[in-house]
Write an enzyme that holds these catalytic residues in place. Structure first.
Site, mmCIF file in Angstrom:
data_model
loop_
_atom_site.group_PDB
_atom_site.id
_atom_site.type_symbol
_atom_site.label_atom_id
_atom_site.label_comp_id
_atom_site.label_asym_id
_atom_site.label_seq_id
_atom_site.Cartn_x
_atom_site.Cartn_y
_atom_site.Cartn_z
ATOM 1 N N GLY A 154 0.844 -1.195 0.000
ATOM 2 C CA GLY A 154 0.000 0.000 0.000
ATOM 3 C C GLY A 154 0.871 1.233 0.000
ATOM 4 O O GLY A 154 2.048 1.161 0.362
ATOM 5 N N CYS A 162 5.293 -6.148 1.629
ATOM 6 C CA CYS A 162 5.625 -4.725 1.587
ATOM 7 C C CYS A 162 4.953 -3.978 2.741
ATOM 8 O O CYS A 162 5.311 -4.177 3.885
ATOM 9 C CB CYS A 162 5.244 -4.148 0.222
ATOM 10 S SG CYS A 162 5.935 -2.511 -0.035
ATOM 11 N N TYR A 163 3.932 -3.173 2.478
ATOM 12 C CA TYR A 163 3.262 -2.481 3.584
ATOM 13 C C TYR A 163 2.774 -3.501 4.618
ATOM 14 O O TYR A 163 2.770 -3.228 5.816
ATOM 15 C CB TYR A 163 2.079 -1.650 3.057
ATOM 16 C CG TYR A 163 1.342 -0.901 4.137
ATOM 17 C CD1 TYR A 163 1.750 0.375 4.521
ATOM 18 C CD2 TYR A 163 0.252 -1.467 4.805
ATOM 19 C CE1 TYR A 163 1.096 1.064 5.532
ATOM 20 C CE2 TYR A 163 -0.408 -0.793 5.818
ATOM 21 C CZ TYR A 163 0.010 0.474 6.178
ATOM 22 O OH TYR A 163 -0.638 1.146 7.184
ATOM 23 N N HIS A 203 7.922 -7.689 -3.646
ATOM 24 C CA HIS A 203 6.632 -8.093 -4.226
ATOM 25 C C HIS A 203 6.734 -9.425 -4.978
ATOM 26 O O HIS A 203 7.112 -9.435 -6.144
ATOM 27 C CB HIS A 203 6.129 -7.005 -5.192
ATOM 28 C CG HIS A 203 5.684 -5.772 -4.487
ATOM 29 N ND1 HIS A 203 4.411 -5.609 -4.013
ATOM 30 C CD2 HIS A 203 6.358 -4.653 -4.144
ATOM 31 C CE1 HIS A 203 4.310 -4.434 -3.413
ATOM 32 N NE2 HIS A 203 5.474 -3.831 -3.478
ATOM 33 N N GLU A 225 4.389 -11.110 -6.197
ATOM 34 C CA GLU A 225 3.340 -11.200 -7.229
ATOM 35 C C GLU A 225 3.762 -10.568 -8.552
ATOM 36 O O GLU A 225 3.126 -10.804 -9.582
ATOM 37 C CB GLU A 225 2.045 -10.549 -6.717
ATOM 38 C CG GLU A 225 2.053 -9.025 -6.579
ATOM 39 C CD GLU A 225 2.703 -8.520 -5.281
ATOM 40 O OE1 GLU A 225 3.451 -9.288 -4.641
ATOM 41 O OE2 GLU A 225 2.485 -7.351 -4.921
ATOM 42 N N ASP A 244 -17.485 -11.376 -21.964
ATOM 43 C CA ASP A 244 -18.101 -11.424 -20.640
ATOM 44 C C ASP A 244 -19.598 -11.719 -20.716
ATOM 45 O O ASP A 244 -20.095 -12.624 -20.049
ATOM 46 C CB ASP A 244 -17.873 -10.110 -19.881
ATOM 47 C CG ASP A 244 -16.416 -9.715 -19.879
ATOM 48 O OD1 ASP A 244 -15.578 -10.606 -20.094
ATOM 49 O OD2 ASP A 244 -16.111 -8.530 -19.683
ATOM 50 N N LYS A 289 -10.634 -11.629 -16.021
ATOM 51 C CA LYS A 289 -10.883 -11.862 -17.448
ATOM 52 C C LYS A 289 -10.280 -13.182 -17.958
ATOM 53 O O LYS A 289 -10.923 -13.917 -18.697
ATOM 54 C CB LYS A 289 -10.273 -10.693 -18.232
ATOM 55 C CG LYS A 289 -10.653 -10.655 -19.662
ATOM 56 C CD LYS A 289 -11.770 -9.676 -19.839
ATOM 57 C CE LYS A 289 -12.214 -9.518 -21.240
ATOM 58 N NZ LYS A 289 -13.353 -8.564 -21.296
#
Ligand code: XMP
Length: 516
Positions: A55, A82-83, A169, A171, A227, A372
Protein backbone atom coordinates in the site's frame (compact mmCIF):
# COMPACT_ATOMS: atom_id res chain seq x y z
CA UNK A 1 -19.69 -23.64 3.56
CA UNK A 2 -18.06 -21.94 0.57
CA UNK A 3 -14.84 -23.13 -1.02
CA UNK A 4 -11.69 -22.59 1.13
CA UNK A 5 -9.99 -19.35 0.19
CA UNK A 6 -7.03 -17.10 0.77
CA UNK A 7 -8.21 -13.68 1.93
CA UNK A 8 -6.16 -10.73 0.68
CA UNK A 9 -6.62 -7.57 2.68
CA UNK A 10 -6.14 -4.61 0.36
CA UNK A 11 -4.11 -1.73 1.73
CA UNK A 12 -4.35 0.11 -1.60
CA UNK A 13 -1.41 -1.29 -3.58
CA UNK A 14 -1.53 -1.15 -7.35
CA UNK A 15 -0.55 -4.85 -7.23
CA UNK A 16 -3.36 -6.20 -5.03
CA UNK A 17 -5.35 -7.67 -7.91
CA UNK A 18 -2.18 -9.25 -9.18
CA UNK A 19 -1.74 -11.12 -5.88
CA UNK A 20 -5.28 -12.49 -6.26
CA UNK A 21 -4.60 -13.59 -9.82
CA UNK A 22 -1.27 -15.23 -8.99
CA UNK A 23 -2.96 -17.26 -6.25
CA UNK A 24 -5.83 -18.28 -8.52
CA UNK A 25 -3.33 -19.34 -11.17
CA UNK A 26 -2.46 -22.07 -8.66
CA UNK A 27 -6.16 -23.08 -8.68
CA UNK A 28 -6.58 -21.76 -5.16
CA UNK A 29 -9.54 -19.42 -4.65
CA UNK A 30 -8.63 -15.94 -3.41
CA UNK A 31 -10.78 -13.04 -2.30
CA UNK A 32 -9.79 -9.39 -2.02
CA UNK A 33 -11.38 -7.51 0.88
CA UNK A 34 -10.74 -3.89 1.83
CA UNK A 35 -8.27 -3.74 4.73
CA UNK A 36 -11.07 -2.24 6.82
CA UNK A 37 -13.12 -5.47 6.55
CA UNK A 38 -14.62 -6.73 9.80
CA UNK A 39 -13.12 -9.90 11.23
CA UNK A 40 -16.45 -11.69 10.81
CA UNK A 41 -16.41 -10.81 7.10
CA UNK A 42 -12.92 -12.26 6.83
CA UNK A 43 -14.03 -15.45 8.60
CA UNK A 44 -17.10 -15.71 6.38
CA UNK A 45 -14.79 -16.33 3.41
CA UNK A 46 -13.67 -19.64 4.89
CA UNK A 47 -9.99 -18.62 4.75
CA UNK A 48 -7.05 -21.01 5.09
CA UNK A 49 -4.61 -18.09 5.01
CA UNK A 50 -4.42 -14.31 4.94
CA UNK A 51 -2.29 -12.04 2.76
CA UNK A 52 -1.75 -8.43 3.73
CA UNK A 53 -1.10 -6.44 0.55
CA UNK A 54 1.24 -3.56 -0.08
CA UNK A 55 0.00 0.00 0.00
CA UNK A 56 1.12 3.58 -0.56
CA UNK A 57 0.88 4.74 3.07
CA UNK A 58 3.29 4.81 5.95
CA UNK A 59 2.10 3.13 9.18
CA UNK A 60 2.65 6.51 10.86
CA UNK A 61 0.47 8.48 8.43
CA UNK A 62 -2.55 10.08 10.09
CA UNK A 63 -4.69 8.54 7.35
CA UNK A 64 -2.94 5.14 7.32
CA UNK A 65 -5.57 2.51 6.39
CA UNK A 66 -7.29 1.48 9.62
CA UNK A 67 -7.14 -2.31 9.48
CA UNK A 68 -8.06 -4.42 12.47
CA UNK A 69 -4.85 -5.97 13.91
CA UNK A 70 -7.04 -8.87 15.12
CA UNK A 71 -6.34 -10.54 11.74
CA UNK A 72 -2.88 -11.24 13.12
CA UNK A 73 -4.40 -13.26 15.95
CA UNK A 74 -6.81 -15.55 14.10
CA UNK A 75 -4.35 -18.43 14.25
CA UNK A 76 -4.35 -18.58 10.43
CA UNK A 77 -1.11 -18.30 8.48
CA UNK A 78 -0.44 -14.68 7.46
CA UNK A 79 1.82 -13.41 4.68
CA UNK A 80 2.58 -9.69 4.74
CA UNK A 81 3.82 -8.11 1.55
CA UNK A 82 5.62 -4.72 1.59
CA UNK A 83 3.26 -2.48 3.58
CA UNK A 84 1.92 -5.73 5.04
CA UNK A 85 5.37 -6.35 6.58
CA UNK A 86 5.39 -2.88 8.09
CA UNK A 87 1.85 -3.31 9.41
CA UNK A 88 2.88 -6.54 11.15
CA UNK A 89 6.06 -4.98 12.54
CA UNK A 90 4.26 -1.89 13.81
CA UNK A 91 1.31 -3.72 15.41
CA UNK A 92 3.29 -6.51 17.06
CA UNK A 93 5.77 -4.31 18.90
CA UNK A 94 8.55 -3.67 16.39
CA UNK A 95 9.57 -0.36 14.87
CA UNK A 96 9.28 1.00 11.33
CA UNK A 97 11.14 4.03 10.05
CA UNK A 98 11.22 6.11 6.96
CA UNK A 99 14.03 4.72 4.79
CA UNK A 100 16.87 7.09 3.94
CA UNK A 101 16.54 6.13 0.35
CA UNK A 102 13.29 4.95 -1.31
CA UNK A 103 13.80 1.54 -2.82
CA UNK A 104 11.95 1.26 -6.08
CA UNK A 105 12.60 -1.28 -8.80
CA UNK A 106 14.97 -4.22 -9.14
CA UNK A 107 16.93 -5.42 -6.10
CA UNK A 108 19.00 -8.40 -4.93
CA UNK A 109 17.92 -10.26 -1.81
CA UNK A 110 19.87 -12.73 0.26
CA UNK A 111 17.83 -15.43 2.01
CA UNK A 112 19.34 -15.84 5.47
CA UNK A 113 16.90 -18.44 6.80
CA UNK A 114 17.17 -21.01 4.03
CA UNK A 115 15.35 -23.65 6.12
CA UNK A 116 12.23 -21.50 6.30
CA UNK A 117 9.29 -23.23 4.53
CA UNK A 118 8.49 -19.97 2.71
CA UNK A 119 11.80 -20.27 0.88
CA UNK A 120 11.78 -24.02 0.23
CA UNK A 121 13.60 -24.86 -3.02
CA UNK A 122 14.40 -21.17 -3.60
CA UNK A 123 18.05 -20.17 -4.19
CA UNK A 124 19.81 -18.26 -1.41
CA UNK A 125 20.18 -15.19 -3.55
CA UNK A 126 17.21 -13.91 -5.55
CA UNK A 127 16.29 -11.05 -7.80
CA UNK A 128 13.17 -9.16 -6.67
CA UNK A 129 10.94 -6.15 -7.27
CA UNK A 130 10.86 -3.56 -4.48
CA UNK A 131 8.61 -0.56 -4.07
CA UNK A 132 8.63 1.06 -0.65
CA UNK A 133 9.54 4.16 1.33
CA UNK A 134 9.51 2.77 4.89
CA UNK A 135 11.49 -0.14 6.31
CA UNK A 136 11.47 -2.32 9.43
CA UNK A 137 14.09 -1.11 11.89
CA UNK A 138 13.39 -3.31 14.92
CA UNK A 139 11.67 -6.67 14.60
CA UNK A 140 8.69 -7.48 16.86
CA UNK A 141 9.41 -9.88 19.77
CA UNK A 142 9.43 -13.52 18.62
CA UNK A 143 10.31 -12.62 15.00
CA UNK A 144 13.58 -13.31 13.23
CA UNK A 145 15.16 -12.04 10.03
CA UNK A 146 14.63 -14.38 7.06
CA UNK A 147 15.98 -12.28 4.19
CA UNK A 148 17.85 -9.02 3.64
CA UNK A 149 19.09 -6.64 0.98
CA UNK A 150 22.49 -4.94 1.26
CA UNK A 151 20.93 -2.23 3.39
CA UNK A 152 17.55 -3.32 4.72
CA UNK A 153 15.26 -6.02 6.09
CA UNK A 154 13.69 -8.02 3.22
CA UNK A 155 11.90 -10.76 5.15
CA UNK A 156 10.79 -11.65 8.69
CA UNK A 157 8.93 -14.54 10.27
CA UNK A 158 7.53 -15.94 13.44
CA UNK A 159 6.65 -19.58 12.73
CA UNK A 160 5.17 -19.92 16.25
CA UNK A 161 2.68 -17.19 15.49
CA UNK A 162 2.33 -18.46 11.88
CA UNK A 163 3.26 -15.05 10.46
CA UNK A 164 5.61 -14.47 7.52
CA UNK A 165 6.37 -11.24 5.70
CA UNK A 166 8.51 -9.98 2.84
CA UNK A 167 9.42 -6.44 1.90
CA UNK A 168 9.46 -7.19 -1.84
CA UNK A 169 6.63 -8.09 -4.23
CA UNK A 170 6.44 -11.83 -5.05
CA UNK A 171 3.34 -11.20 -7.23
CA UNK A 172 5.23 -9.03 -9.73
CA UNK A 173 6.85 -11.03 -12.52
CA UNK A 174 10.19 -9.21 -12.08
CA UNK A 175 10.55 -11.20 -8.83
CA UNK A 176 11.99 -14.31 -10.40
CA UNK A 177 11.11 -16.74 -7.61
CA UNK A 178 7.81 -14.99 -6.78
CA UNK A 179 5.54 -17.81 -7.91
CA UNK A 180 7.63 -20.40 -6.04
CA UNK A 181 7.38 -18.28 -2.89
CA UNK A 182 3.60 -17.90 -3.20
CA UNK A 183 3.27 -21.64 -3.84
CA UNK A 184 5.30 -22.32 -0.70
CA UNK A 185 2.95 -20.10 1.29
CA UNK A 186 -0.18 -21.69 -0.21
CA UNK A 187 0.76 -25.34 -0.14
CA UNK A 188 3.56 -25.76 2.47
CA UNK A 189 2.28 -23.27 5.00
CA UNK A 190 -1.51 -22.92 4.53
CA UNK A 191 -2.08 -26.48 3.29
CA UNK A 192 -4.33 -25.11 0.52
CA UNK A 193 -5.79 -27.46 -2.11
CA UNK A 194 -5.85 -26.78 -5.85
CA UNK A 195 -9.63 -27.04 -5.97
CA UNK A 196 -10.52 -23.79 -7.74
CA UNK A 197 -10.98 -25.24 -11.22
CA UNK A 198 -13.24 -24.34 -14.15
CA UNK A 199 -15.29 -27.53 -13.65
CA UNK A 200 -15.82 -26.71 -10.00
CA UNK A 201 -16.81 -23.14 -10.85
CA UNK A 202 -19.24 -24.17 -13.59
CA UNK A 203 -20.90 -26.85 -11.45
CA UNK A 204 -21.35 -24.65 -8.41
CA UNK A 205 -22.47 -21.58 -10.39
CA UNK A 206 -25.01 -23.56 -12.36
CA UNK A 207 -26.38 -25.08 -9.15
CA UNK A 208 -26.65 -21.76 -7.28
CA UNK A 209 -28.18 -19.98 -10.29
CA UNK A 210 -30.77 -22.72 -10.64
CA UNK A 211 -31.67 -22.41 -6.95
CA UNK A 212 -31.80 -18.66 -7.06
CA UNK A 213 -33.94 -18.28 -10.19
CA UNK A 214 -36.30 -21.14 -9.41
CA UNK A 215 -39.05 -21.06 -12.05
CA UNK A 216 -38.41 -17.37 -12.84
CA UNK A 217 -37.39 -15.83 -16.16
CA UNK A 218 -34.20 -13.92 -16.92
CA UNK A 219 -33.02 -11.59 -19.66
CA UNK A 220 -29.51 -10.67 -20.69
CA UNK A 221 -28.16 -7.89 -22.91
CA UNK A 222 -25.50 -9.42 -25.14
CA UNK A 223 -22.75 -7.43 -26.80
CA UNK A 224 -21.06 -10.35 -28.55
CA UNK A 225 -18.04 -9.90 -26.28
CA UNK A 226 -16.52 -12.45 -23.93
CA UNK A 227 -18.10 -11.42 -20.64
CA UNK A 228 -21.76 -11.16 -21.58
CA UNK A 229 -21.53 -14.28 -23.77
CA UNK A 230 -19.95 -16.47 -21.07
CA UNK A 231 -22.42 -15.14 -18.47
CA UNK A 232 -25.32 -15.99 -20.78
CA UNK A 233 -24.04 -19.49 -21.56
CA UNK A 234 -23.61 -20.25 -17.85
CA UNK A 235 -27.10 -19.07 -16.97
CA UNK A 236 -28.53 -20.90 -19.99
CA UNK A 237 -26.93 -24.07 -18.68
CA UNK A 238 -28.79 -23.50 -15.41
CA UNK A 239 -32.25 -22.45 -16.59
CA UNK A 240 -32.34 -23.22 -20.33
CA UNK A 241 -34.80 -21.23 -22.40
CA UNK A 242 -36.13 -19.37 -19.42
CA UNK A 243 -33.22 -17.07 -20.31
CA UNK A 244 -33.81 -14.75 -23.26
CA UNK A 245 -30.85 -12.80 -24.63
CA UNK A 246 -31.18 -9.49 -26.44
CA UNK A 247 -28.63 -8.32 -28.96
CA UNK A 248 -29.07 -4.83 -30.38
CA UNK A 249 -27.61 -3.50 -33.62
CA UNK A 250 -26.89 0.11 -32.70
CA UNK A 251 -25.69 0.96 -36.21
CA UNK A 252 -22.07 1.32 -35.06
CA UNK A 253 -21.06 -2.33 -34.84
CA UNK A 254 -18.15 -3.72 -36.84
CA UNK A 255 -18.55 -5.11 -40.33
CA UNK A 256 -20.90 -8.14 -40.40
CA UNK A 257 -20.93 -8.22 -36.59
CA UNK A 258 -24.72 -8.29 -36.30
CA UNK A 259 -24.93 -11.46 -38.39
CA UNK A 260 -21.81 -13.11 -36.92
CA UNK A 261 -22.88 -12.68 -33.31
CA UNK A 262 -26.30 -14.17 -34.05
CA UNK A 263 -24.67 -17.08 -35.76
CA UNK A 264 -22.33 -17.70 -32.85
CA UNK A 265 -24.80 -17.33 -30.05
CA UNK A 266 -28.00 -18.70 -31.52
CA UNK A 267 -26.74 -21.28 -33.97
CA UNK A 268 -23.55 -22.49 -32.29
CA UNK A 269 -24.43 -22.01 -28.63
CA UNK A 270 -28.17 -22.57 -28.77
CA UNK A 271 -29.13 -19.45 -26.83
CA UNK A 272 -32.63 -18.12 -27.15
CA UNK A 273 -31.78 -14.82 -28.79
CA UNK A 274 -33.78 -11.79 -29.84
CA UNK A 275 -31.75 -9.73 -32.33
CA UNK A 276 -33.03 -6.19 -32.78
CA UNK A 277 -31.85 -4.09 -35.69
CA UNK A 278 -32.25 -0.60 -34.31
CA UNK A 279 -29.48 0.93 -36.42
CA UNK A 280 -31.69 3.50 -38.12
CA UNK A 281 -33.06 4.68 -34.82
CA UNK A 282 -29.54 5.17 -33.38
CA UNK A 283 -28.10 6.81 -36.50
CA UNK A 284 -31.03 9.22 -36.70
CA UNK A 285 -30.36 10.30 -33.12
CA UNK A 286 -26.62 10.69 -33.84
CA UNK A 287 -27.14 12.87 -36.92
CA UNK A 288 -25.41 16.23 -36.56
CA UNK A 289 -23.83 15.34 -33.17
CA UNK A 290 -20.05 15.84 -32.89
CA UNK A 291 -19.38 16.05 -29.15
CA UNK A 292 -17.89 12.75 -27.84
CA UNK A 293 -19.77 12.77 -24.55
CA UNK A 294 -23.04 13.64 -26.28
CA UNK A 295 -22.55 10.66 -28.63
CA UNK A 296 -21.93 8.36 -25.67
CA UNK A 297 -25.04 9.60 -23.85
CA UNK A 298 -27.25 9.23 -26.92
CA UNK A 299 -26.08 5.67 -27.51
CA UNK A 300 -26.41 4.77 -23.82
CA UNK A 301 -29.91 6.20 -23.51
CA UNK A 302 -31.10 4.78 -26.79
CA UNK A 303 -29.78 1.38 -25.81
CA UNK A 304 -31.73 1.45 -22.58
CA UNK A 305 -34.88 2.50 -24.44
CA UNK A 306 -34.55 -0.33 -26.99
CA UNK A 307 -33.71 -2.90 -24.33
CA UNK A 308 -36.60 -1.74 -22.17
CA UNK A 309 -39.05 -2.18 -25.06
CA UNK A 310 -37.76 -5.69 -25.72
CA UNK A 311 -37.84 -6.62 -22.06
CA UNK A 312 -41.50 -5.64 -21.86
CA UNK A 313 -42.27 -7.64 -24.97
CA UNK A 314 -40.45 -10.67 -23.53
CA UNK A 315 -42.24 -10.22 -20.19
CA UNK A 316 -45.59 -10.33 -21.97
CA UNK A 317 -44.65 -13.51 -23.79
CA UNK A 318 -43.23 -15.31 -20.76
CA UNK A 319 -45.61 -14.04 -18.14
CA UNK A 320 -42.99 -11.85 -16.44
CA UNK A 321 -39.23 -11.33 -16.19
CA UNK A 322 -37.60 -11.26 -12.79
CA UNK A 323 -33.86 -11.40 -13.40
CA UNK A 324 -31.24 -9.50 -15.35
CA UNK A 325 -27.98 -11.31 -16.16
CA UNK A 326 -24.87 -9.10 -16.20
CA UNK A 327 -21.27 -9.94 -17.06
CA UNK A 328 -19.75 -7.93 -14.19
CA UNK A 329 -16.17 -9.06 -13.48
CA UNK A 330 -14.17 -9.16 -10.26
CA UNK A 331 -11.96 -6.13 -11.03
CA UNK A 332 -15.13 -3.97 -11.13
CA UNK A 333 -16.26 -5.43 -7.82
CA UNK A 334 -12.87 -4.80 -6.18
CA UNK A 335 -12.66 -1.34 -7.73
CA UNK A 336 -15.94 -0.28 -6.20
CA UNK A 337 -14.97 -1.47 -2.71
CA UNK A 338 -11.28 -0.51 -2.79
CA UNK A 339 -9.57 1.89 -0.42
CA UNK A 340 -8.49 4.21 -3.24
CA UNK A 341 -10.16 7.56 -3.65
CA UNK A 342 -12.49 8.36 -6.51
CA UNK A 343 -10.64 9.06 -9.75
CA UNK A 344 -11.63 11.74 -12.18
CA UNK A 345 -14.09 10.80 -14.91
CA UNK A 346 -12.29 11.01 -18.23
CA UNK A 347 -15.01 9.33 -20.25
CA UNK A 348 -18.43 8.14 -19.23
CA UNK A 349 -18.04 4.50 -20.17
CA UNK A 350 -21.26 2.91 -21.18
CA UNK A 351 -21.26 -0.82 -20.71
CA UNK A 352 -24.21 -2.88 -21.78
CA UNK A 353 -24.23 -3.93 -18.15
CA UNK A 354 -25.39 -0.74 -16.48
CA UNK A 355 -29.02 -1.35 -17.28
CA UNK A 356 -32.50 -0.15 -16.51
CA UNK A 357 -32.88 0.48 -12.82
CA UNK A 358 -36.51 1.38 -13.44
CA UNK A 359 -37.22 -2.21 -14.45
CA UNK A 360 -36.67 -3.39 -10.89
CA UNK A 361 -35.01 -6.60 -12.00
CA UNK A 362 -32.94 -8.65 -9.62
CA UNK A 363 -29.34 -9.18 -10.72
CA UNK A 364 -27.54 -12.39 -11.59
CA UNK A 365 -23.82 -11.76 -11.96
CA UNK A 366 -22.26 -15.20 -12.45
CA UNK A 367 -18.79 -13.81 -13.23
CA UNK A 368 -18.44 -11.38 -10.35
CA UNK A 369 -15.74 -13.55 -8.74
CA UNK A 370 -13.66 -13.89 -11.90
CA UNK A 371 -10.81 -12.16 -13.67
CA UNK A 372 -10.88 -11.86 -17.45
CA UNK A 373 -8.44 -14.72 -18.06
CA UNK A 374 -10.55 -16.95 -15.80
CA UNK A 375 -13.66 -16.02 -17.80
CA UNK A 376 -11.87 -17.28 -20.90
CA UNK A 377 -10.96 -20.53 -19.15
CA UNK A 378 -14.57 -21.02 -18.09
CA UNK A 379 -15.75 -20.26 -21.62
CA UNK A 380 -13.35 -22.88 -22.96
CA UNK A 381 -14.59 -25.39 -20.40
CA UNK A 382 -18.14 -24.65 -21.63
CA UNK A 383 -17.04 -25.43 -25.20
CA UNK A 384 -17.48 -21.89 -26.52
CA UNK A 385 -15.83 -20.91 -29.83
CA UNK A 386 -12.36 -19.33 -29.61
CA UNK A 387 -13.36 -16.35 -31.72
CA UNK A 388 -15.73 -15.24 -28.96
CA UNK A 389 -13.27 -16.01 -26.17
CA UNK A 390 -10.31 -14.29 -27.77
CA UNK A 391 -12.20 -11.27 -29.06
CA UNK A 392 -10.49 -7.99 -28.26
CA UNK A 393 -12.57 -5.59 -26.13
CA UNK A 394 -14.97 -3.41 -28.12
CA UNK A 395 -16.51 -0.32 -26.53
CA UNK A 396 -20.28 -0.04 -25.94
CA UNK A 397 -20.58 3.09 -28.13
CA UNK A 398 -18.79 1.12 -30.85
CA UNK A 399 -17.47 2.82 -33.95
CA UNK A 400 -19.14 6.09 -32.91
CA UNK A 401 -16.15 6.89 -30.67
CA UNK A 402 -13.78 5.99 -33.52
CA UNK A 403 -15.44 8.31 -36.04
CA UNK A 404 -14.31 11.77 -35.06
CA UNK A 405 -16.91 14.39 -35.78
CA UNK A 406 -20.35 13.49 -37.05
CA UNK A 407 -21.37 9.83 -37.36
CA UNK A 408 -23.10 9.29 -40.70
CA UNK A 409 -24.05 5.99 -42.39
CA UNK A 410 -21.39 6.65 -45.07
CA UNK A 411 -18.66 7.20 -42.49
CA UNK A 412 -19.72 4.09 -40.58
CA UNK A 413 -19.46 2.07 -43.79
CA UNK A 414 -15.98 3.47 -44.52
CA UNK A 415 -14.71 2.71 -41.04
CA UNK A 416 -16.23 -0.78 -41.04
CA UNK A 417 -14.23 -1.60 -44.17
CA UNK A 418 -10.97 -0.11 -42.84
CA UNK A 419 -11.42 -1.76 -39.43
CA UNK A 420 -12.08 -5.12 -41.05
CA UNK A 421 -8.79 -4.85 -42.96
CA UNK A 422 -6.85 -3.94 -39.80
CA UNK A 423 -8.31 -6.84 -37.81
CA UNK A 424 -7.87 -9.40 -40.56
CA UNK A 425 -4.26 -8.41 -41.29
CA UNK A 426 -3.38 -8.47 -37.60
CA UNK A 427 -4.93 -11.94 -37.39
CA UNK A 428 -3.06 -13.10 -40.49
CA UNK A 429 0.18 -11.89 -38.92
CA UNK A 430 -0.62 -14.02 -35.84
CA UNK A 431 -0.66 -10.95 -33.58
CA UNK A 432 -4.35 -10.63 -32.69
CA UNK A 433 -4.23 -12.50 -29.38
CA UNK A 434 -1.10 -10.76 -28.14
CA UNK A 435 -2.63 -7.31 -28.59
CA UNK A 436 -5.20 -5.79 -26.23
CA UNK A 437 -6.90 -3.80 -28.98
CA UNK A 438 -6.16 -3.04 -32.62
CA UNK A 439 -8.46 -0.93 -34.76
CA UNK A 440 -8.92 1.90 -37.22
CA UNK A 441 -10.12 5.44 -36.49
CA UNK A 442 -11.72 7.69 -39.11
CA UNK A 443 -10.58 11.30 -38.96
CA UNK A 444 -12.71 14.12 -40.34
CA UNK A 445 -9.64 15.39 -42.17
CA UNK A 446 -9.31 15.28 -45.93
CA UNK A 447 -6.09 15.52 -47.84
CA UNK A 448 -4.92 15.41 -51.43
CA UNK A 449 -3.57 12.24 -52.98
CA UNK A 450 -3.12 10.61 -56.35
CA UNK A 451 -4.52 7.27 -57.56
CA UNK A 452 -3.56 6.24 -61.09
CA UNK A 453 -3.55 9.59 -62.83
CA UNK A 454 -6.41 10.94 -60.79
CA UNK A 455 -6.25 13.50 -58.02
CA UNK A 456 -8.04 12.33 -54.88
CA UNK A 457 -9.31 14.36 -51.97
CA UNK A 458 -10.40 11.95 -49.27
CA UNK A 459 -10.42 11.03 -45.56
CA UNK A 460 -7.52 10.02 -43.34
CA UNK A 461 -7.62 6.86 -41.27
CA UNK A 462 -5.48 6.29 -38.16
CA UNK A 463 -4.41 2.84 -37.01
CA UNK A 464 -4.22 2.17 -33.27
CA UNK A 465 -2.79 -0.94 -31.62
CA UNK A 466 -2.08 -1.13 -27.89
CA UNK A 467 -0.84 -3.56 -25.30
CA UNK A 468 -2.59 -3.32 -21.95
CA UNK A 469 -3.30 -5.43 -18.84
CA UNK A 470 -6.65 -3.92 -17.97
CA UNK A 471 -7.28 -0.88 -20.19
CA UNK A 472 -6.19 1.50 -17.42
CA UNK A 473 -2.77 2.10 -18.93
CA UNK A 474 -1.54 1.10 -22.36
CA UNK A 475 1.55 1.07 -24.56
CA UNK A 476 1.36 1.49 -28.31
CA UNK A 477 2.48 -1.63 -30.14
CA UNK A 478 5.44 -1.41 -32.51
CA UNK A 479 3.64 -3.33 -35.27
CA UNK A 480 6.07 -4.79 -37.82
CA UNK A 481 6.57 -2.47 -40.81
CA UNK A 482 5.45 -5.22 -43.16
CA UNK A 483 2.09 -5.47 -41.41
CA UNK A 484 1.64 -1.69 -41.43
CA UNK A 485 2.55 -1.62 -45.09
CA UNK A 486 -0.04 -4.23 -46.03
CA UNK A 487 -2.73 -2.57 -43.93
CA UNK A 488 -2.03 0.84 -45.43
CA UNK A 489 -1.92 -0.34 -49.00
CA UNK A 490 -5.06 -2.45 -48.64
CA UNK A 491 -7.05 0.37 -47.03
CA UNK A 492 -6.06 2.96 -49.62
CA UNK A 493 -6.69 0.56 -52.49
CA UNK A 494 -9.84 -1.10 -51.24
CA UNK A 495 -11.68 1.58 -49.28
CA UNK A 496 -12.83 4.27 -51.64
CA UNK A 497 -13.04 7.45 -49.58
CA UNK A 498 -9.83 6.97 -47.60
CA UNK A 499 -6.56 8.01 -49.26
CA UNK A 500 -4.16 8.36 -46.33
CA UNK A 501 -3.24 6.12 -43.40
CA UNK A 502 -1.31 7.23 -40.30
CA UNK A 503 -0.14 5.27 -37.23
CA UNK A 504 -0.93 6.38 -33.68
CA UNK A 505 2.16 6.18 -31.46
CA UNK A 506 0.66 7.55 -28.24
CA UNK A 507 0.60 5.53 -25.03
CA UNK A 508 -1.97 5.86 -22.26
CA UNK A 509 -1.45 8.11 -20.40
CA UNK A 510 -1.24 10.72 -21.85
CA UNK A 511 -3.49 9.43 -24.66
CA UNK A 512 -6.56 7.29 -24.11
CA UNK A 513 -7.09 4.07 -26.05
CA UNK A 514 -10.18 5.22 -27.95
CA UNK A 515 -9.85 8.57 -29.66
CA UNK A 516 -13.06 9.89 -28.14
P1 XMP B 1 -10.02 4.55 -22.96
O1 XMP B 1 -10.41 5.06 -24.30
O2 XMP B 1 -10.77 5.22 -21.83
O3 XMP B 1 -10.48 3.04 -22.96
O4 XMP B 1 -8.55 4.55 -22.75
C1 XMP B 1 -10.15 2.07 -21.99
C2 XMP B 1 -10.86 0.77 -22.35
O5 XMP B 1 -12.27 0.95 -22.25
C3 XMP B 1 -12.91 0.77 -23.49
N1 XMP B 1 -13.91 1.82 -23.61
C4 XMP B 1 -15.23 1.61 -23.42
N2 XMP B 1 -15.92 0.49 -23.14
N3 XMP B 1 -17.88 1.73 -23.16
C5 XMP B 1 -17.26 0.56 -23.05
O6 XMP B 1 -17.93 -0.45 -22.85
C6 XMP B 1 -17.26 2.90 -23.43
O7 XMP B 1 -17.87 3.96 -23.53
C7 XMP B 1 -15.86 2.83 -23.57
N4 XMP B 1 -14.92 3.78 -23.84
C8 XMP B 1 -13.72 3.11 -23.85
C9 XMP B 1 -11.82 0.92 -24.53
O8 XMP B 1 -12.15 0.23 -25.73
C10 XMP B 1 -10.64 0.34 -23.81
O9 XMP B 1 -10.63 -1.05 -23.82
Amino acid sequence: MNIPSIVILDFGSQYTQLIARRIREQNVFSVVLPCTAKIDDVRAQNPVGIVLSGGPSSVYDADAPPADPAVLHLGLPVLGICYGLQFITHHLGGRVRSAEKREYGHAEVEIVDVQNPLFAAIPASIHVWMSHGDEALKLPPGFHLTAKTASAVAGIASPERRIWAVQFHPEVHHTKQGTALLRNFLFNICGAQSDWTPEHFVQSTVATTRDKVGQGHAICALSGGVDSSVAAVLVHKAIGDRLTCVFVNNGVLRKDEFAKVQQNLRDKLGLRLVAVDASRRFLAKLAGVTDPEAKRKIIGNEFIAVFDDEAHRIAQQTGGVDWLVQGTLYPDVIESSSVKGPSQTIKSHHNVGGLPETMKLKLIEPLRDLFKDEVRRIGRDLGMPEDILQRQPFPGPGLAVRILGEVTPERVALLQEADDIVVSEIKTAGLYQQIWQSFAVLLPVRSVGVMGDQRTYAYTCAIRAVHSEDGMTADWVPLPYEVLKTISSRIVNEVRGINRVVYDITSKPPGTIEWE
